[in-house]
Design a protein around this motif. Structure first.
Motif, PDB file in Angstrom:
ATOM      1  N   VAL A 145       0.837  -1.203   0.000  1.00 14.33           N
ATOM      2  CA  VAL A 145       0.000   0.000   0.000  1.00 14.33           C
ATOM      3  C   VAL A 145       0.869   1.249   0.000  1.00 14.33           C
ATOM      4  CG1 VAL A 145      -1.645   1.350   1.363  1.00 14.33           C
ATOM      5  CG2 VAL A 145      -1.973  -1.111   1.090  1.00 14.33           C
ATOM      6  N   ALA A 146       1.927   1.251   0.827  1.00 14.82           N
ATOM      7  CA  ALA A 146       2.787   2.424   0.928  1.00 14.82           C
ATOM      8  C   ALA A 146       3.566   2.677  -0.367  1.00 14.82           C
ATOM      9  CB  ALA A 146       3.752   2.254   2.097  1.00 14.82           C
ATOM     10  N   LEU A 147       4.078   1.620  -0.999  1.00 12.34           N
ATOM     11  CA  LEU A 147       4.859   1.793  -2.222  1.00 12.34           C
ATOM     12  C   LEU A 147       3.997   2.244  -3.392  1.00 12.34           C
ATOM     13  CD1 LEU A 147       7.355  -1.221  -2.173  1.00 12.34           C
ATOM     14  CD2 LEU A 147       7.815   1.176  -1.656  1.00 12.34           C
ATOM     15  N   ARG A 148       2.727   1.917  -3.359  1.00 14.42           N
ATOM     16  CA  ARG A 148       1.828   2.334  -4.440  1.00 14.42           C
ATOM     17  C   ARG A 148       1.717   3.850  -4.538  1.00 14.42           C
ATOM     18  NH1 ARG A 148      -0.093  -0.279  -8.591  1.00 14.42           N
ATOM     19  NH2 ARG A 148      -2.119   0.748  -8.389  1.00 14.42           N
ATOM     20  N   ARG A 149       2.099   4.553  -3.482  1.00 11.37           N
ATOM     21  CA  ARG A 149       1.991   6.009  -3.469  1.00 11.37           C
ATOM     22  C   ARG A 149       3.153   6.695  -4.178  1.00 11.37           C
ATOM     23  NH1 ARG A 149       0.687   6.057   3.019  1.00 11.37           N
ATOM     24  NH2 ARG A 149      -1.402   5.120   2.887  1.00 11.37           N
ATOM     25  N   ASP A 150       4.207   5.938  -4.483  1.00  8.93           N
ATOM     26  CA  ASP A 150       5.372   6.493  -5.175  1.00  8.93           C
ATOM     27  C   ASP A 150       5.368   5.980  -6.611  1.00  8.93           C
ATOM     28  OD1 ASP A 150       8.266   6.470  -6.177  1.00  8.93           O
ATOM     29  OD2 ASP A 150       8.486   7.587  -4.304  1.00  8.93           O
ATOM     30  N   ALA A 151       5.389   6.899  -7.574  1.00  6.03           N
ATOM     31  CA  ALA A 151       5.241   6.523  -8.985  1.00  6.03           C
ATOM     32  C   ALA A 151       6.291   5.522  -9.441  1.00  6.03           C
ATOM     33  CB  ALA A 151       5.306   7.771  -9.864  1.00  6.03           C
ATOM     34  N   ARG A 152       7.536   5.687  -8.981  1.00  8.06           N
ATOM     35  CA  ARG A 152       8.609   4.812  -9.446  1.00  8.06           C
ATOM     36  C   ARG A 152       8.633   3.466  -8.729  1.00  8.06           C
ATOM     37  NH1 ARG A 152      12.958   9.599  -9.311  1.00  8.06           N
ATOM     38  NH2 ARG A 152      11.420  10.264  -7.804  1.00  8.06           N
ATOM     39  N   TRP A 153       7.836   3.325  -7.683  1.00  9.06           N
ATOM     40  CA  TRP A 153       7.752   2.067  -6.960  1.00  9.06           C
ATOM     41  C   TRP A 153       6.357   1.459  -7.040  1.00  9.06           C
ATOM     42  CZ3 TRP A 153      11.557  -0.693  -4.352  1.00  9.06           C
ATOM     43  CH2 TRP A 153      12.807  -0.069  -4.273  1.00  9.06           C
ATOM     44  N   ARG A 154       5.493   2.040  -7.881  1.00  6.94           N
ATOM     45  CA  ARG A 154       4.095   1.612  -7.908  1.00  6.94           C
ATOM     46  C   ARG A 154       3.946   0.143  -8.301  1.00  6.94           C
ATOM     47  NH1 ARG A 154       1.622   6.018 -10.443  1.00  6.94           N
ATOM     48  NH2 ARG A 154       1.564   6.892  -8.350  1.00  6.94           N
ATOM     49  N   ARG A 155       4.703  -0.278  -9.290  1.00  5.88           N
ATOM     50  CA  ARG A 155       4.607  -1.679  -9.712  1.00  5.88           C
ATOM     51  C   ARG A 155       5.102  -2.624  -8.617  1.00  5.88           C
ATOM     52  NH1 ARG A 155       7.392  -2.047 -15.506  1.00  5.88           N
ATOM     53  NH2 ARG A 155       8.858  -0.685 -14.425  1.00  5.88           N
ATOM     54  N   TRP A 156       6.103  -2.181  -7.874  1.00  2.96           N
ATOM     55  CA  TRP A 156       6.599  -2.993  -6.766  1.00  2.96           C
ATOM     56  C   TRP A 156       5.560  -3.061  -5.653  1.00  2.96           C
ATOM     57  CZ3 TRP A 156      10.873  -5.996  -6.645  1.00  2.96           C
ATOM     58  CH2 TRP A 156      11.759  -5.847  -7.720  1.00  2.96           C
ATOM     59  N   GLY A 157       4.829  -1.960  -5.470  1.00  3.67           N
ATOM     60  CA  GLY A 157       3.750  -1.979  -4.499  1.00  3.67           C
ATOM     61  C   GLY A 157       2.660  -2.962  -4.905  1.00  3.67           C
ATOM     62  N   GLY A 158       2.326  -2.971  -6.183  1.00  5.73           N
ATOM     63  CA  GLY A 158       1.334  -3.914  -6.688  1.00  5.73           C
ATOM     64  C   GLY A 158       1.792  -5.353  -6.517  1.00  5.73           C
ATOM     65  N   TYR A 159       3.070  -5.586  -6.781  1.00  7.55           N
ATOM     66  CA  TYR A 159       3.616  -6.935  -6.603  1.00  7.55           C
ATOM     67  C   TYR A 159       3.544  -7.356  -5.138  1.00  7.55           C
ATOM     68  CZ  TYR A 159       7.203 -10.412  -5.606  1.00  7.55           C
ATOM     69  OH  TYR A 159       7.880 -11.502  -5.129  1.00  7.55           O
ATOM     70  N   SER A 160       3.880  -6.439  -4.230  1.00  5.79           N
ATOM     71  CA  SER A 160       3.855  -6.764  -2.808  1.00  5.79           C
ATOM     72  C   SER A 160       2.439  -7.097  -2.336  1.00  5.79           C
ATOM     73  CB  SER A 160       4.420  -5.600  -1.988  1.00  5.79           C
ATOM     74  OG  SER A 160       4.722  -5.996  -0.673  1.00  5.79           O
ATOM     75  N   LEU A 161       1.458  -6.364  -2.829  1.00  5.37           N
ATOM     76  CA  LEU A 161       0.066  -6.653  -2.479  1.00  5.37           C
ATOM     77  C   LEU A 161      -0.357  -8.016  -3.031  1.00  5.37           C
ATOM     78  CD1 LEU A 161      -1.586  -3.158  -3.062  1.00  5.37           C
ATOM     79  CD2 LEU A 161      -1.300  -4.331  -0.876  1.00  5.37           C
TER      80      LEU A 161
END
Length: 231
Positions: A145-161
């Motif tokens: 959820v937190a990484l989804r808020r950063d554009a350059r880490w958004r895909r990593w946030g999606g992967y983590s979820l």
């Protein structure tokens, strides 16, 4: 607002931390290799319906247990690296929470290695394994959820979820298939599900460990080479 730059970490320290991020890569890969080979070499052992923990007893058990303890120690180191290198991306509360969860996972893995599933220590073994599984499921979701808020880490946030959701399903299926009193235990595929859960769970560490080793990216998506940080 956090950004994808770790300027607040001195260059020399940043280089060392990026290399230490590989503790999240080496431990899981080595563990999978060891328990796969150990299972193949043990007469009568079935990786399809027997748990990985069964390899911690008997011939070759000490090696399997030692690798588990070493992997747990590596995850504790990775927790510090993760929280430090993602300082510009994640807020302090999220980083501390993530670090605690990863440390708990490391301690859980190490506990499962020290206390095998032999009758005398099986309760501690199960407690350690469960601690790691639960703590990281929560961490994956919070970090995602937190990484989804950063554009350059958004895909990593999606992967983590996604990792959290799939891991939850695998853990539930694994316990249902491995517990002797479960009606699904008769299917005799619990070992296979446990291995799928292990690989999926620790693939998160491998992916993030390698990503942190590679280092930050600029606005164009270019990775900063590790050699440039020695200056």
């Amino acid at each position: 607002m956090p950004n994808d730059s770790d300027d607040r970490v001195p260059g020399g320290e940043r280089v060392a931390l990026r290399r230490l991020a590989l503790t999240g890569v080496v431990g899981p890969i080595l563990s999978v290799l060891v328990f796969t080979v150990a299972g193949a070499l043990r007469p009568g052992y079935s990786p399809v319906h027997q748990a990985i923990s069964a390899l911690g007893n008997g011939a070759g058990g000490r090696l399997v247990d030692a690798v588990a303890v070493a992997m747990g120690a590596g995850l504790v180191v990775f927790a510090v690296v993760f929280a430090t290198l993602l300082r510009p991306v994640l807020g302090r509360g999220v980083r501390r929470f993530a670090a605690v969860c990863i440390v708990l996972d490391g301690l859980g893995v190490a506990t499962a290695g020290v206390f095998t599933d032999a009758p005398a220590t099986t309760a501690l073994h199960t407690a350690g394994a469960s601690l790691g599984a639960i703590s990281t499921l929560v961490a994956f979701a919070v970090i995602g959820v937190a990484l989804r808020r950063d554009a350059r880490w958004r895909r990593w946030g999606g992967y983590s979820l996604a990792a959290a959701v799939v891991a939850l399903a695998l853990v539930a299926a694994e316990y249902a298939l491995l517990m002797p009193r479960s009606p699904l235990h008769a299917l005799h595929v619990g070992g296979l599900l446990e291995r799928a859960d292990f690989v999926w769970h620790y693939a998160w560490y491998v992916a993030f460990g390698y990503r942190l080793f590679r280092g930050p990216v600029d606005a164009a998506g270019r990775v900063e080479p590790i050699s440039s940080e020695h200056a």
